[in-house]
Design an enzyme around this catalytic site. Structure first.
Site, PDB file in Angstrom:
ATOM      1  N   ASP A   1     -57.070 -55.103 -87.629  1.00 35.13           N
ATOM      2  CA  ASP A   1     -57.011 -53.824 -88.406  1.00 35.13           C
ATOM      3  C   ASP A   1     -58.198 -53.760 -89.397  1.00 35.13           C
ATOM      4  O   ASP A   1     -58.297 -52.980 -90.365  1.00 35.13           O
ATOM      5  CB  ASP A   1     -55.562 -53.780 -88.785  1.00 35.13           C
TER       6      ASP A   1
ATOM      7  N   GLY B   1     -51.430 -48.456 -96.564  1.00 36.28           N
ATOM      8  CA  GLY B   1     -50.362 -48.635 -97.252  1.00 36.28           C
ATOM      9  C   GLY B   1     -50.636 -48.555 -98.795  1.00 36.28           C
ATOM     10  O   GLY B   1     -49.428 -48.249 -99.379  1.00 36.28           O
ATOM     11  N   ARG B   2     -51.671 -48.176 -99.246  1.00 36.75           N
ATOM     12  CA  ARG B   2     -51.801 -47.902-100.609  1.00 36.75           C
ATOM     13  C   ARG B   2     -53.250 -47.322-100.876  1.00 36.75           C
ATOM     14  O   ARG B   2     -53.979 -47.415-101.926  1.00 36.75           O
ATOM     15  CB  ARG B   2     -51.952 -49.311-101.119  1.00 36.75           C
TER      16      ARG B   2
ATOM     17  N   LYS C   1     -58.257 -46.140-102.820  1.00 41.54           N
ATOM     18  CA  LYS C   1     -57.435 -47.615-102.763  1.00 41.54           C
ATOM     19  C   LYS C   1     -56.754 -47.896-103.847  1.00 41.54           C
ATOM     20  O   LYS C   1     -57.245 -47.986-105.110  1.00 41.54           O
ATOM     21  CB  LYS C   1     -58.345 -48.712-102.232  1.00 41.54           C
TER      22      LYS C   1
END
Length: 488
Positions: free
Chosen positions: A245, A86-87, A107
């Site tokens: 995850d 997500g980033r 990141k």
């Protein structure tokens, strides 16, 4: 660098290709020359000259092929569905100087299709914590992601307050998580066979020699995970958020959020302030590792020749592997051979630390002064500090235990005992207070403390002149250890 971008050639459902979103005015935070040399980055003049622009998302080298990975996961024991990068972006894959695959993952570099409600950014404080922790674990000898460096910027990011945006180039032997297979099982089951072959060929090629390569691969993942968690327990490290995850298929520590290193010894310590039930407490990590693997393995029953019974055989070595690695390591921390009497003394010692809320790292290191008081002045100070905290009853327990410990050491090779104790009991770990002092200075634009802590943790088993008293100072005996937020 020797590029080996293979993930980008897998089925396009597994990722989304996109460039990074640049940070405003990226500036040097810190650069890890050791990692640069390992990757071959240091041999490329263009990469070295433009590393701040690359990490800031302003310049994309020709051989980089950035993509955001899709994966899923169980978070705090509950199915969370699709997650994904997500980033962050997998920028490139390379072979390092040891011919081992390494991922370069940037990141904090903007929104992706998997950002959900996030903003795609990372803040300086969490970036510094991950940068220092990956470095610390690597130098402690624990499999872990590391980082090439990080930058800070003028981009403003809102968390609990407005903070400086930053970006970190994380380096790991793989960014494939247990959650990748969970995503495939739920959203693209036809890819499981191809993806399993990719994992074996890329990260476990030795399993191709087995008559059952898939089962050999699964067993290897189980055993590597067990050894990694045993290493965590031995050093007093708590990951804080062991969702599926956040566990790698290679048994390397990945995703540093609310982590912490044990200070006052409390096995029930919860270092994640969002973990209200203590699911990821220090003492629960071995069981959670087993739970995660047990959740992951059944997805492979879709493959030919994989049954519930064969998967049970793959998972079966977990407990024995963990216990053997942990018990051997615990005996080495005491300089003793791996045998029943040694383990009995070791577990008595842990109980003593818990009963008296003694500092985990300092107390183990102080045993060197007990064995050879004239040779270890730093450890002698640690031992004196420890004994000053004992009441009369605890002192009697200490005298009894230490006498039996010394008697058990006496017939052994003291040189070997010293070597084992020094090599397995660090003088320094990344205490939360240490990281916070570096963060506070960095937020004022001063990165000297980040550099000092980085240098200190580069040789954690050696007593160093750059250390300060605060580097080894635990919190007060009954003060709670600082809980850490997932916000990053």
């Amino acid at each position: 660098m020797r590029y080996q971008n293979t993930y980008v050639h897998l089925d396009t459902r597994l990722y989304h290709k996109q460039p990074p979103t640049p940070l405003d005015n990226p500036r040097i935070g810190h650069f890890n020359m050791q990692v640069a040399q390992q990757l071959g980055w240091a041999d490329d003049e263009d990469l070295m000259a433009r590393w701040v622009e690359i990490l800031g998302g302003q310049y994309l080298p020709a051989d980089f092929e950035p993509l955001a990975m899709a994966y899923a996961g169980h978070q705090f024991g509950q199915w969370a569905g699709q997650l994904g990068d997500g980033r962050g972006l997998l920028m490139a894959q390379v072979l390092d100087n040891n011919d081992q695959p390494q991922d370069l993952h940037l990141k904090g570099i903007g929104l992706t299709p998997y950002s959900r409600m996030g903003d795609g950014r990372a803040v300086l404080r969490s970036t510094i914590r991950e940068y220092l922790c990956g470095h610390a674990l690597t130098q402690l000898g624990i499999p872990s992601s590391n980082a090439l460096g990080f930058v800070v910027s003028d981009t403003r990011v809102r968390r609990e307050r407005m903070e400086a945006g930053a970006a970190l180039m994380r380096v790991a032997d793989s960014h494939i998580r247990l959650g990748h297979v969970e995503w495939i099982a739920s959203f693209a089951p036809d890819l499981l066979s191809e993806f399993t072959d990719y994992m074996i060929d890329t990260y476990y090629p030795e399993c191709r020699q087995s008559e059952t390569p898939v089962l050999a691969f699964l067993t290897a993942v189980v055993e590597r995970t067990a050894r990694m968690i045993a290493d965590w327990q031995l050093i007093g490290f708590a990951h804080g958020v062991m969702n599926t995850d956040n566990l790698s298929i290679t048994g390397s520590t990945l995703d540093f959020g609310p982590f912490g290193f044990m200070e006052r010894f409390n096995p029930a310590w919860i270092n994640n302030h969002s973990d209200h039930t203590g699911r990821y407490a220090y003492q629960n990590q071995p069981a959670i590792g087993h739970w995660n693997l047990n959740t992951w393995l059944p997805h492979f029953m879709r493959l030919e020749g994989v049954t519930r019974e064969t998967l049970a055989d793959c998972l079966a070595p977990y407990e024995a592997t963990f216990m053997q690695h942990y018990q051997q390591g615990l005996c080495r921390k005491l300089g003793l051979p791996h045998q029943r009497d040694s383990l009995s003394l070791a577990f008595e010692w842990l109980t003593f630390l818990e009963d008296n809320l003694l500092d985990y790292t300092n107390s183990f290191r102080a045993l060197l002064a007990l064995v050879a008081p004239n040779d270890y002045p730093y450890e002698q100070q640690l031992l004196s500090t420890m004994m000053a905290e004992l009441n009369d009853e605890a002192n009697k327990v200490w005298q009894d235990w230490s006498a039996r410990y010394l008697a058990q050491l006496q017939p052994l090779s003291m040189e070997q005992a010293f070597n084992d104790m020094q090599a397995n009991n660090p003088a320094y770990v990344l205490r939360n207070s240490m990281a916070q002092r570096a963060i506070t200075a960095a937020e004022q634009g001063q990165f000297e403390e980040v550099n000092r802590v980085f240098e200190l943790l580069a040789n954690p088993y050696d007593v160093q002149t750059i250390a300060t008293d605060l580097d080894s100072a635990p919190p007060a005996p009954h003060a709670p250890q600082m809980p850490i937020s997932c916000s990053s």
